[in-house]
Design a protein around this motif. Structure first.
Motif, PDB file in Angstrom:
ATOM      1  N   LEU A 166     -12.221 -15.623 -22.370  1.00  6.14           N
ATOM      2  CA  LEU A 166     -12.318 -14.677 -23.477  1.00  6.14           C
ATOM      3  C   LEU A 166     -11.976 -15.357 -24.797  1.00  6.14           C
ATOM      4  O   LEU A 166     -12.628 -15.108 -25.818  1.00  6.14           O
ATOM      5  N   ILE A 167     -10.974 -16.228 -24.755  1.00 11.26           N
ATOM      6  CA  ILE A 167     -10.603 -16.941 -25.981  1.00 11.26           C
ATOM      7  C   ILE A 167     -11.677 -17.964 -26.353  1.00 11.26           C
ATOM      8  O   ILE A 167     -12.098 -18.045 -27.514  1.00 11.26           O
TER       9      ILE A 167
ATOM     10  N   ARG B  93     -13.637 -15.081 -28.617  1.00  4.79           N
ATOM     11  CA  ARG B  93     -12.795 -14.999 -29.820  1.00  4.79           C
ATOM     12  C   ARG B  93     -12.997 -16.181 -30.763  1.00  4.79           C
ATOM     13  O   ARG B  93     -13.195 -15.995 -31.970  1.00  4.79           O
ATOM     14  N   MET B  94     -12.923 -17.381 -30.215  1.00  2.00           N
ATOM     15  CA  MET B  94     -13.010 -18.567 -31.066  1.00  2.00           C
ATOM     16  C   MET B  94     -14.360 -18.690 -31.777  1.00  2.00           C
ATOM     17  O   MET B  94     -14.401 -19.040 -32.970  1.00  2.00           O
TER      18      MET B  94
ATOM     19  N   ALA C  62     -22.790 -10.093 -36.349  1.00  2.00           N
ATOM     20  CA  ALA C  62     -22.727  -8.635 -36.176  1.00  2.00           C
ATOM     21  C   ALA C  62     -22.935  -8.170 -34.731  1.00  2.00           C
ATOM     22  O   ALA C  62     -22.174  -7.323 -34.239  1.00  2.00           O
ATOM     23  N   PRO C  63     -23.935  -8.690 -33.978  1.00  2.00           N
ATOM     24  CA  PRO C  63     -24.131  -8.177 -32.608  1.00  2.00           C
ATOM     25  C   PRO C  63     -22.971  -8.504 -31.653  1.00  2.00           C
ATOM     26  O   PRO C  63     -22.821  -7.845 -30.621  1.00  2.00           O
ATOM     27  N   THR C  64     -22.158  -9.498 -31.969  1.00  2.00           N
ATOM     28  CA  THR C  64     -21.059  -9.884 -31.067  1.00  2.00           C
ATOM     29  C   THR C  64     -19.812  -9.022 -31.250  1.00  2.00           C
ATOM     30  O   THR C  64     -18.893  -9.105 -30.436  1.00  2.00           O
TER      31      THR C  64
ATOM     32  N   MET D  12      -7.961 -10.015 -37.576  1.00  2.00           N
ATOM     33  CA  MET D  12      -8.109  -9.240 -36.353  1.00  2.00           C
ATOM     34  C   MET D  12      -8.467 -10.148 -35.180  1.00  2.00           C
ATOM     35  O   MET D  12      -7.952  -9.985 -34.065  1.00  2.00           O
ATOM     36  N   GLN D  13      -9.332 -11.125 -35.420  1.00  2.00           N
ATOM     37  CA  GLN D  13      -9.695 -12.063 -34.357  1.00  2.00           C
ATOM     38  C   GLN D  13      -8.495 -12.912 -33.944  1.00  2.00           C
ATOM     39  O   GLN D  13      -8.308 -13.191 -32.760  1.00  2.00           O
TER      40      GLN D  13
END
Length: 299
Positions: free
Chosen positions: A119-120, A124-125, A179-181, A245-246
């Motif tokens: 996930l990171i 996220r990254m 945007a889609p992610t 936030m990320q």
């Protein structure tokens, strides 16, 4: 005279060849057969074991013929009632089962830790990298527009304006790809704020570039102070909020991964301790069950 006759008939009946008629009655045989141990050099059966019939089949004891009570089923065997092989097999099976549970739990917890790491790394990254690229493009635009306003060399001014325009196009493409992610409600909310502030920032950039190319630097300075800089700061603020936030989500994923590791470690240590205790207990019980009867027999 009838006692030897009884014994002879019973001995002959055991061989399946009664020479003097049928064997004696069961009741008479039960009283007298145990008194004679040898007839014609052969051992007689004890009274509790009935002789064969003329067909070679064993007769059912007389008491059992009138006993209609069903045979009692023995209770469930305990560990001490099992033989040595069964005890050892049960002990090894229990220890191996606990070891398998430890392995399964370890694999499941490692899979959860792997999910946190993926996930990171995979979600996220890349978003943080995209936001950092957008931030770099905004800073490049601001720097090149100010250079175009400061410099007097027309070639340098044109180069600065072209660089600012290319950075703007790249900034827009990066945000559109990002945007889609974004799937969370809070992320979409912050992305919408970025889109709104960018919609106010981009037209002012174009207007500033047009004024500089037209040689109206005084008007461009006023536009820079009154509109371009405030819209740029608003866009950067929305961008930083999304980036923060990320970062928070990355921190949360790391904390969750650490929590999964601690849970797996504590659980595996607990099961390992239980496996050691169970193995020790079963070893003690089995050893005592083996050495106890041997010691009694030797005594």
């Amino acid at each position: 005279n009838w006692v030897p006759s009884c014994a002879k008939r019973c001995a002959a009946a055991e061989r399946g060849r009664p020479p003097h008629g049928a064997p004696c009655s069961r009741r008479v045989h039960a009283r007298h057969a145990s008194k004679f141990t040898l007839v014609n050099g052969s051992a007689l059966k004890q009274a509790s074991r009935q002789p064969k019939t003329s067909h070679g089949l064993w007769r059912k004891p007389l008491a059992d013929q009138f006993n209609t009570e069903k045979e009692r089923v023995p209770p469930m065997k305990t560990l001490n009632n099992l033989n040595i092989g069964a005890r050892l097999g049960l002990a090894f099976a229990a220890v191996i089962a606990l070891a398998a549970v430890v392995v399964v739990i370890g694999i499941s917890r490692l899979s959860q830790l792997e999910e946190s790491i993926k996930l990171i790394g995979d979600n996220r990254m890349p978003k943080v990298v995209s936001l950092v690229d957008i931030s770099d493009d905004v800073n490049l635009i601001a720097r090149e527009l100010r250079n175009a306003l400061i410099w007097d060399d027309a070639a340098k001014v044109a180069t600065a304006l072209d660089t600012a325009q290319q950075a703007r196009e790249k900034m827009v493409k990066t945000q559109d790809a990002l945007a889609p992610t974004i799937t969370s409600d809070e992320g979409k909310k912050r992305l919408a704020a970025m889109t709104a502030t960018r919609a106010a920032f981009v037209p002012v950039q174009i207007q500033f570039i047009d004024l500089v190319r037209a040689g109206k630097k005084d008007e461009a300075k006023v536009l820079l102070t009154n509109q371009l800089r405030p819209t740029q700061l608003a866009y950067m603020d929305a961008l930083n909020k999304s980036m923060n936030m990320q970062f928070e989500l990355i921190t949360k994923a790391g904390v969750d991964g650490g929590a999964h590791y601690e849970q797996a470690r504590n659980l595996m240590f607990g099961l390992l301790a239980g496996m050691v205790l169970l193995g020790t207990l079963l070893g003690w019980v089995i050893t005592r069950g083996i050495t106890g009867p041997i010691g009694e027999a030797v005594a």
